[in-house]
Enzyme design. Structure first.
Site, PDB file in Angstrom:
ATOM      1  N   ASP A  98      54.705  30.145  31.333  1.00  0.00           N
ATOM      2  CA  ASP A  98      53.454  30.858  31.133  1.00  0.00           C
ATOM      3  C   ASP A  98      53.058  31.589  32.409  1.00  0.00           C
ATOM      4  OD1 ASP A  98      50.870  31.107  29.329  1.00  0.00           O
ATOM      5  OD2 ASP A  98      50.188  30.677  31.378  1.00  0.00           O
ATOM      6  N   TYR A 103      47.859  36.135  38.226  1.00  0.00           N
ATOM      7  CA  TYR A 103      48.290  35.006  39.048  1.00  0.00           C
ATOM      8  C   TYR A 103      48.956  35.461  40.340  1.00  0.00           C
ATOM      9  CZ  TYR A 103      47.581  32.327  34.719  1.00  0.00           C
ATOM     10  OH  TYR A 103      47.060  31.772  33.576  1.00  0.00           O
ATOM     11  N   LYS A 132      49.938  37.890  30.498  1.00  0.00           N
ATOM     12  CA  LYS A 132      48.573  38.217  30.076  1.00  0.00           C
ATOM     13  C   LYS A 132      48.102  39.526  30.697  1.00  0.00           C
ATOM     14  CE  LYS A 132      47.728  33.260  30.176  1.00  0.00           C
ATOM     15  NZ  LYS A 132      48.845  32.926  31.083  1.00  0.00           N
ATOM     16  N   HIS A 165      43.754  38.456  28.446  1.00  0.00           N
ATOM     17  CA  HIS A 165      43.439  37.317  29.306  1.00  0.00           C
ATOM     18  C   HIS A 165      42.015  36.795  29.099  1.00  0.00           C
ATOM     19  CE1 HIS A 165      44.835  35.457  33.367  1.00  0.00           C
ATOM     20  NE2 HIS A 165      44.136  34.592  32.673  1.00  0.00           N
TER      21      HIS A 165
END
Length: 388
Positions: A98, A103, A132, A165
């Site tokens: 994931d 990130y 995302k 997201h």
């Protein structure tokens, strides 16, 4: 329908019933989710010092994709560590990774994936990769550009699942600045086109509440049903109402932060007692609790030992009595404390923090653009003309 398994030896095959995503757009289309088969296997890989490989329980999805019930989360994984974490996860049999542009480490994940494919550790079609779309990419052109950037970073031709997201629309390059010319519906339409082009196998949402999810599902413009709603859920905040609503609409639930970031959850006397009772760790008890709710879990870890341990949850089942007792752990603790979160544990605080952040970031947003997909790299922050 709750996932069930039966205890078996390490070389036995465990079978259990679970929901799968509803098919969209073909003659096998169904309303809601269709019963599927979860197959949790354990096998060894050669002899000597080679690590044991555990093929994690996985769900058959439409279009012949698979989403394993246990994956590896990469949120808050430190630079350089995430590459090794993904490599370790793939070696022990994790087949669900994931990721997210926000990130700031998809390029490192991409290196690990490319190296694993090149070594022959695993084939691309056997790994389920999620990414995302960040909050300031809601206009069609931005949606497409964002996914293409993610694919380059991940070194992939497609992602298995691409999620919105958060259910917000920000102006490009800003934080908390609303984009009045963008909408979730328009964004979803472009995501559907990307599915048709094969750049994303499935699309879904993250952090959508009941109202927001229903609005998308019931919108007559929605042609492809969201494959999942990825939300925070763990014993310290079950998010039970949203889990049940999402599943009732035939949409799978994926739980992020399923371990509540450890700490007080792991040391709670009840978790310690249950861990001793089942011969497991508190982390394994927490993950098993969600899996028995038919919820996919994506715990984050950069430790090879803990990654392997997190997957070892298919040889036991929590009793109904123990599951009921675990309700005392639900104290509404959230790990997603961002000011744009609208969920109950932080809602009252964010009612004033969100507008304050919007005001404070308004002037800087006139002169500075932030490219979330470049976090930690050149181009993350750039100057812009105030009239743009």
């Amino acid at each position: 329908m709750a996932l069930t398994t039966r205890s078996v030896t390490s070389m036995a095959r465990v079978r259990a019933r679970a929901h799968v995503f509803a098919r969209a757009g073909d003659r096998a289309s169904r309303r809601g989710a269709r019963a599927g088969l979860v197959d949790a296997r354990r096998a060894t890989r050669g002899a000597g010092d080679e690590p044991a490989v555990m093929a994690i329980g996985r769900e058959s999805l439409e279009r012949r994709l698979e989403a394993p019930m246990v994956g590896l989360g990469t949120w808050k994984a430190a630079p350089n560590a995430v590459r090794d974490a993904v490599a370790s996860a793939l070696r022990v049999g994790v087949r669900h990774i994931d990721c997210a542009a926000a990130y700031g480490n998809e390029h490192e994940v991409g290196v690990a994936l490319a190296e694993a494919f090149e070594r022959g550790d695993v084939a691309r079609e056997d790994v389920f990769v999620t990414s995302k779309l960040w909050n300031d990419r809601r206009r069609p052109g931005d949606v497409r550009e964002a996914l293409e950037t993610t694919l380059r970073d991940l070194r992939l031709e497609y992602v298995d699942l691409y999620l919105i997201h958060w259910p917000v629309c920000w102006r490009r390059g800003t934080v908390l600045q609303p984009d009045a010319e963008a909408s979730i519906a328009e964004c979803w339409g472009e995501l559907e086109r990307l599915v048709q082009e094969g750049k994303a196998r499935r699309i879904g949402v993250s952090n959508f509440d009941e109202v927001q999810l229903a609005a998308l599902l019931d919108d007559p413009r929605t042609k492809i049903k969201p494959a999942c709603n990825q939300i925070e859920s763990h014993p310290m905040w079950s998010n039970d109402d949203l889990v049940r609503f999402t599943q009732s609409r035939g949409v799978r639930v994926v739980a992020y932060s399923p371990l509540a970031q450890g700490g007080s959850l792991f040391t709670h006397p009840l978790m310690v007692r249950l861990a001793k009772k089942y011969g497991k760790t508190p982390a394994q008890i927490a993950l098993r609790w969600n899996v028995q709710r038919d919820v996919i879990v994506i715990p984050k870890s950069t430790s090879a030992e803990r990654i392997k341990s997190n997957c070892d949850i298919f040889d036991f089942e929590l009793s109904e009595e123990d599951v009921l007792e675990m309700k005392i752990l639900d104290v509404g603790k959230s790990t997603a404390t961002a000011p744009w979160s609208h969920f109950a544990p932080v809602a009252s605080r964010n009612r004033w923090l969100r507008p304050l952040g919007r005001v404070l970031s308004w002037l800087p947003s006139k002169f500075i653009a932030i490219d979330v997909q470049r976090i930690g790299r050149s181009g993350f922050i750039s100057l812009r003309a105030p009239w743009s």
